[in-house]
Scaffold this motif. Sequence first.
Motif, PDB file in Angstrom:
ATOM      1  N   SER A  30      33.808   5.122 -13.017  1.00  0.00           N
ATOM      2  CA  SER A  30      33.296   5.675 -14.274  1.00  0.00           C
ATOM      3  C   SER A  30      32.088   4.890 -14.758  1.00  0.00           C
ATOM      4  O   SER A  30      32.057   3.664 -14.707  1.00  0.00           O
ATOM      5  CB  SER A  30      34.390   5.614 -15.340  1.00  0.00           C
ATOM      6  OG  SER A  30      33.813   5.838 -16.616  1.00  0.00           O
ATOM      7  N   ALA A  31      31.093   5.627 -15.265  1.00  0.00           N
ATOM      8  CA  ALA A  31      29.891   4.990 -15.810  1.00  0.00           C
ATOM      9  C   ALA A  31      29.974   4.890 -17.334  1.00  0.00           C
ATOM     10  O   ALA A  31      29.002   4.511 -17.979  1.00  0.00           O
ATOM     11  CB  ALA A  31      28.655   5.785 -15.395  1.00  0.00           C
ATOM     12  N   ALA A  32      31.152   5.187 -17.898  1.00  0.00           N
ATOM     13  CA  ALA A  32      31.284   5.204 -19.360  1.00  0.00           C
ATOM     14  C   ALA A  32      31.182   3.793 -19.933  1.00  0.00           C
ATOM     15  O   ALA A  32      31.568   2.818 -19.292  1.00  0.00           O
ATOM     16  CB  ALA A  32      32.622   5.819 -19.747  1.00  0.00           C
ATOM     17  N   PHE A  33      30.679   3.720 -21.149  1.00  0.00           N
ATOM     18  CA  PHE A  33      30.566   2.442 -21.848  1.00  0.00           C
ATOM     19  C   PHE A  33      31.961   1.927 -22.191  1.00  0.00           C
ATOM     20  O   PHE A  33      32.871   2.695 -22.488  1.00  0.00           O
ATOM     21  CB  PHE A  33      29.756   2.628 -23.133  1.00  0.00           C
ATOM     22  CG  PHE A  33      29.706   1.396 -24.006  1.00  0.00           C
ATOM     23  CD1 PHE A  33      28.835   0.360 -23.700  1.00  0.00           C
ATOM     24  CD2 PHE A  33      30.537   1.270 -25.103  1.00  0.00           C
ATOM     25  CE1 PHE A  33      28.797  -0.776 -24.473  1.00  0.00           C
ATOM     26  CE2 PHE A  33      30.504   0.130 -25.895  1.00  0.00           C
ATOM     27  CZ  PHE A  33      29.628  -0.894 -25.573  1.00  0.00           C
ATOM     28  N   GLY A  34      32.101   0.583 -22.158  1.00  0.00           N
ATOM     29  CA  GLY A  34      33.362  -0.027 -22.589  1.00  0.00           C
ATOM     30  C   GLY A  34      34.441   0.122 -21.537  1.00  0.00           C
ATOM     31  O   GLY A  34      34.189  -0.024 -20.354  1.00  0.00           O
ATOM     32  N   GLY A  35      35.631   0.444 -21.963  1.00  0.00           N
ATOM     33  CA  GLY A  35      36.748   0.501 -21.032  1.00  0.00           C
ATOM     34  C   GLY A  35      37.349  -0.892 -20.926  1.00  0.00           C
ATOM     35  O   GLY A  35      36.657  -1.896 -21.088  1.00  0.00           O
ATOM     36  N   SER A  36      38.622  -0.942 -20.657  1.00  0.00           N
ATOM     37  CA  SER A  36      39.298  -2.226 -20.489  1.00  0.00           C
ATOM     38  C   SER A  36      38.597  -2.991 -19.359  1.00  0.00           C
ATOM     39  O   SER A  36      38.224  -2.389 -18.354  1.00  0.00           O
ATOM     40  CB  SER A  36      40.760  -1.917 -20.174  1.00  0.00           C
ATOM     41  OG  SER A  36      41.465  -3.094 -19.996  1.00  0.00           O
ATOM     42  N   GLU A 191      22.785   0.219 -29.572  1.00  0.00           N
ATOM     43  CA  GLU A 191      23.841  -0.749 -29.864  1.00  0.00           C
ATOM     44  C   GLU A 191      24.753  -0.954 -28.647  1.00  0.00           C
ATOM     45  O   GLU A 191      25.193  -2.067 -28.373  1.00  0.00           O
ATOM     46  CB  GLU A 191      24.702  -0.273 -31.038  1.00  0.00           C
ATOM     47  CG  GLU A 191      24.136  -0.682 -32.379  1.00  0.00           C
ATOM     48  CD  GLU A 191      24.779   0.090 -33.512  1.00  0.00           C
ATOM     49  OE1 GLU A 191      25.989   0.366 -33.429  1.00  0.00           O
ATOM     50  OE2 GLU A 191      24.061   0.411 -34.477  1.00  0.00           O
ATOM     51  N   GLU A 192      25.033   0.130 -27.935  1.00  0.00           N
ATOM     52  CA  GLU A 192      25.888   0.025 -26.757  1.00  0.00           C
ATOM     53  C   GLU A 192      25.084  -0.334 -25.513  1.00  0.00           C
ATOM     54  O   GLU A 192      25.621  -0.397 -24.411  1.00  0.00           O
ATOM     55  CB  GLU A 192      26.644   1.340 -26.534  1.00  0.00           C
ATOM     56  CG  GLU A 192      27.673   1.605 -27.619  1.00  0.00           C
ATOM     57  CD  GLU A 192      28.451   2.891 -27.387  1.00  0.00           C
ATOM     58  OE1 GLU A 192      28.155   3.608 -26.406  1.00  0.00           O
ATOM     59  OE2 GLU A 192      29.348   3.185 -28.200  1.00  0.00           O
ATOM     60  N   ASN A 219      16.176  -9.076 -25.470  1.00  0.00           N
ATOM     61  CA  ASN A 219      17.241  -8.949 -26.465  1.00  0.00           C
ATOM     62  C   ASN A 219      16.792  -8.147 -27.692  1.00  0.00           C
ATOM     63  O   ASN A 219      17.085  -8.514 -28.820  1.00  0.00           O
ATOM     64  CB  ASN A 219      17.719 -10.356 -26.867  1.00  0.00           C
ATOM     65  CG  ASN A 219      19.010 -10.315 -27.651  1.00  0.00           C
ATOM     66  OD1 ASN A 219      19.788  -9.362 -27.518  1.00  0.00           O
ATOM     67  ND2 ASN A 219      19.231 -11.301 -28.478  1.00  0.00           N
ATOM     68  N   LEU A 220      16.057  -7.071 -27.451  1.00  0.00           N
ATOM     69  CA  LEU A 220      15.583  -6.244 -28.567  1.00  0.00           C
ATOM     70  C   LEU A 220      16.504  -5.037 -28.666  1.00  0.00           C
ATOM     71  O   LEU A 220      16.280  -4.029 -28.010  1.00  0.00           O
ATOM     72  CB  LEU A 220      14.138  -5.819 -28.310  1.00  0.00           C
ATOM     73  CG  LEU A 220      13.201  -7.011 -28.046  1.00  0.00           C
ATOM     74  CD1 LEU A 220      11.831  -6.533 -27.627  1.00  0.00           C
ATOM     75  CD2 LEU A 220      13.114  -7.892 -29.273  1.00  0.00           C
ATOM     76  N   ASN A 221      17.550  -5.153 -29.481  1.00  0.00           N
ATOM     77  CA  ASN A 221      18.586  -4.114 -29.435  1.00  0.00           C
ATOM     78  C   ASN A 221      18.496  -3.057 -30.537  1.00  0.00           C
ATOM     79  O   ASN A 221      19.458  -2.356 -30.812  1.00  0.00           O
ATOM     80  CB  ASN A 221      19.976  -4.755 -29.399  1.00  0.00           C
ATOM     81  CG  ASN A 221      20.225  -5.586 -30.633  1.00  0.00           C
ATOM     82  OD1 ASN A 221      19.334  -5.691 -31.486  1.00  0.00           O
ATOM     83  ND2 ASN A 221      21.391  -6.156 -30.747  1.00  0.00           N
ATOM     84  N   SER A 222      17.328  -2.970 -31.181  1.00  0.00           N
ATOM     85  CA  SER A 222      17.093  -1.830 -32.062  1.00  0.00           C
ATOM     86  C   SER A 222      15.585  -1.605 -32.118  1.00  0.00           C
ATOM     87  O   SER A 222      14.803  -2.501 -31.788  1.00  0.00           O
ATOM     88  CB  SER A 222      17.637  -2.076 -33.472  1.00  0.00           C
ATOM     89  OG  SER A 222      16.772  -2.945 -34.180  1.00  0.00           O
ATOM     90  N   ILE A 223      15.190  -0.393 -32.538  1.00  0.00           N
ATOM     91  CA  ILE A 223      13.759  -0.087 -32.565  1.00  0.00           C
ATOM     92  C   ILE A 223      13.063  -0.977 -33.586  1.00  0.00           C
ATOM     93  O   ILE A 223      11.955  -1.462 -33.369  1.00  0.00           O
ATOM     94  CB  ILE A 223      13.537   1.410 -32.863  1.00  0.00           C
ATOM     95  CG1 ILE A 223      14.202   2.251 -31.758  1.00  0.00           C
ATOM     96  CG2 ILE A 223      12.053   1.739 -32.951  1.00  0.00           C
ATOM     97  CD1 ILE A 223      13.993   3.740 -31.875  1.00  0.00           C
ATOM     98  N   ARG A 224      13.773  -1.224 -34.695  1.00  0.00           N
ATOM     99  CA  ARG A 224      13.186  -2.077 -35.729  1.00  0.00           C
ATOM    100  C   ARG A 224      12.975  -3.506 -35.223  1.00  0.00           C
ATOM    101  O   ARG A 224      11.979  -4.144 -35.527  1.00  0.00           O
ATOM    102  CB  ARG A 224      14.090  -2.086 -36.971  1.00  0.00           C
ATOM    103  CG  ARG A 224      13.338  -1.931 -38.267  1.00  0.00           C
ATOM    104  CD  ARG A 224      14.150  -1.158 -39.279  1.00  0.00           C
ATOM    105  NE  ARG A 224      15.516  -1.667 -39.334  1.00  0.00           N
ATOM    106  CZ  ARG A 224      15.930  -2.561 -40.234  1.00  0.00           C
ATOM    107  NH1 ARG A 224      15.108  -3.020 -41.133  1.00  0.00           N
ATOM    108  NH2 ARG A 224      17.165  -2.964 -40.237  1.00  0.00           N
ATOM    109  N   ASN A 225      13.933  -3.982 -34.404  1.00  0.00           N
ATOM    110  CA  ASN A 225      13.781  -5.330 -33.862  1.00  0.00           C
ATOM    111  C   ASN A 225      12.635  -5.438 -32.868  1.00  0.00           C
ATOM    112  O   ASN A 225      12.023  -6.490 -32.740  1.00  0.00           O
ATOM    113  CB  ASN A 225      15.092  -5.800 -33.217  1.00  0.00           C
ATOM    114  CG  ASN A 225      16.138  -6.143 -34.266  1.00  0.00           C
ATOM    115  OD1 ASN A 225      15.811  -6.217 -35.458  1.00  0.00           O
ATOM    116  ND2 ASN A 225      17.373  -6.345 -33.844  1.00  0.00           N
TER     117      ASN A 225
END
Lengths: 480, 98
Positions: A30-36, A191-192, A219-225
């Motif tokens: 699976s390519a889904a974000f997160g997961g155990s 964010e993810e 490490n630019l994790n938002s457009i504003r950043n």
Amino acid sequence: MSYHDKYEAVIGLEVHAQLQTESKLFCGDSAAFGGSPNTHVSAITLGHPGTLPKTNKKAVELAIRIGLACNCEIERYNYFARKNYFYPDLPKGYQVSQHTAPICKGGHVAIHTAEGKRNVQLNRIHMEEDAGKSIHDIDDNNTCVDYNRAGVPLVEIVTEPDLKSADEAYQYITELRKLVRWIEVCDGNMEEGSLRCDANVSIRLKGETKLGTKVEVKNLNSIRNVKKAIEYEIERMINVVESGGVIVQQTRSFDAATDTTFAIRDKEEANDYRYFPEPDLPPFYLTDEFIEGIRQKLPALPEQLSLHYQQLGLGEYDAQQLCLEKETADYFNAVIQLTTNYKAAANWMNGPIRHYLHEHKLHIADFSLAPQRLAEMIQLVDEGKINFSAASSKLMPALLATGSAPALETATALNLLQVSDSSEITGWVDAVINKMPDKVAEYKKGKKGLIGLFVGEVKKISKGKADPKVVTGLLEEKLK
Amino acid sequence: MKVTDEMIDNLAHLARLHFTDDEKKELNTDLERMIDFVEKLKELDTAGAAPLLHMGKEINVLREDKQEGSVTVQEALLNAPEKDDSFFKVPKVIKKEA
């Protein structure tokens, strides 16, 4: 400050976008974000000996899709290479990448700034696999590694050093994010980490043609950043040079808590990745038909659609508002199949509907009013059967609550329909004329502006049900 | 071609391998012989020949985008020298601040 005017910034951006696939680039995890942790893994993801990767066709299609949307040249002969280095988040000891032979070359993304519209030039878009995730704060003595993300398909979208300010970089990322979401190549969730950005920044004296020493900010994790980090970096570099210093080639990281950047690596040691063609993956050749098939399936892009709406008679601002998100445009497209009053449809979308969604914190995709009902309301307003304000404030909420009942039926049940029957309206009009003899006299002497007052009064005593057009006509007739 | 100690140290570093001085001497001889062999091949005129990137004739071996084949976390961690119930563990990767 004047010394700033001596310098200009040169910025290039590298954006990693996760392709919207079910499974990984080279295997079925699976390519889904997160997961155990370590549950989206197999022998292939973990790089066990003797395993054989196999390329995900959907990932190739999505990479071509973004390339076509950015006007890139699509490479017909493609293969992957190994980029060799050691890091714990890289299970095989190499990353499989198209670094040496990108699937998309050149191209551009249009941005709008204060100076107008401009195309930001792309260098390339290539496919590669993501690395796993290192977690440093669970165990005091060890780094913990989760390989769920390892092997997830990415495209890296690389601009030429073609951006001139933090604001341009901001516009570019905004447009690019909108585009990848629009064509359903990437969900754009920063964010993810579905969309990640690194910025290469340098400054030089105006008029200089050679590029200055560049610094890479990660490490630019938002457009504003992205914008804040570049602003900070330009300012920092100018200050270094103005105080007689020399800019050092560095990798820096953005600290969102202080809006500053700090060095994580000085002058990169000449990296030797020893690229070579990945022998486990056969090359893939793209035919013109295959690429053309993908082009046929591309939806109209926001820019084209906005122009189309303007040709239908909408203002530029209204048209652009409708094209901010694909789902909004899809809804509008459905409505204008059912009505020809495009302007009214746009007013509904950009007015009461936007307001309603905002108020209820909903997305247009969750908006339950059928386009058919909106078209009916537009028709009722056009026919003078209900006024716009009653339609938007009373009828629309009622239709959302009832679900499937037609607009006319619901409006009738709620007693919202305007009375156009002149006998009933004549009664209200006469009542108002009798009530205000002074104003009537003033009107007759020439103060024609008072007509609005009379109409308002009729509206009041009819509880909004009298059709203002009929009322105005009758008043003018009677007060001649 | 002459292979220097620096070249061997650099290659060893890239491969994360460590050699004794005796091993390095042996490697030096081996590497020089390999390079000489390749240099012999380079005498051939290959102008106009496209590089052979892949040995097989297969092309376009693609799979449909389907989820399948994952193992459990227990199986995934089976061969790991350092682990807990969820994670692979590696020596601390130091996060530098400057």
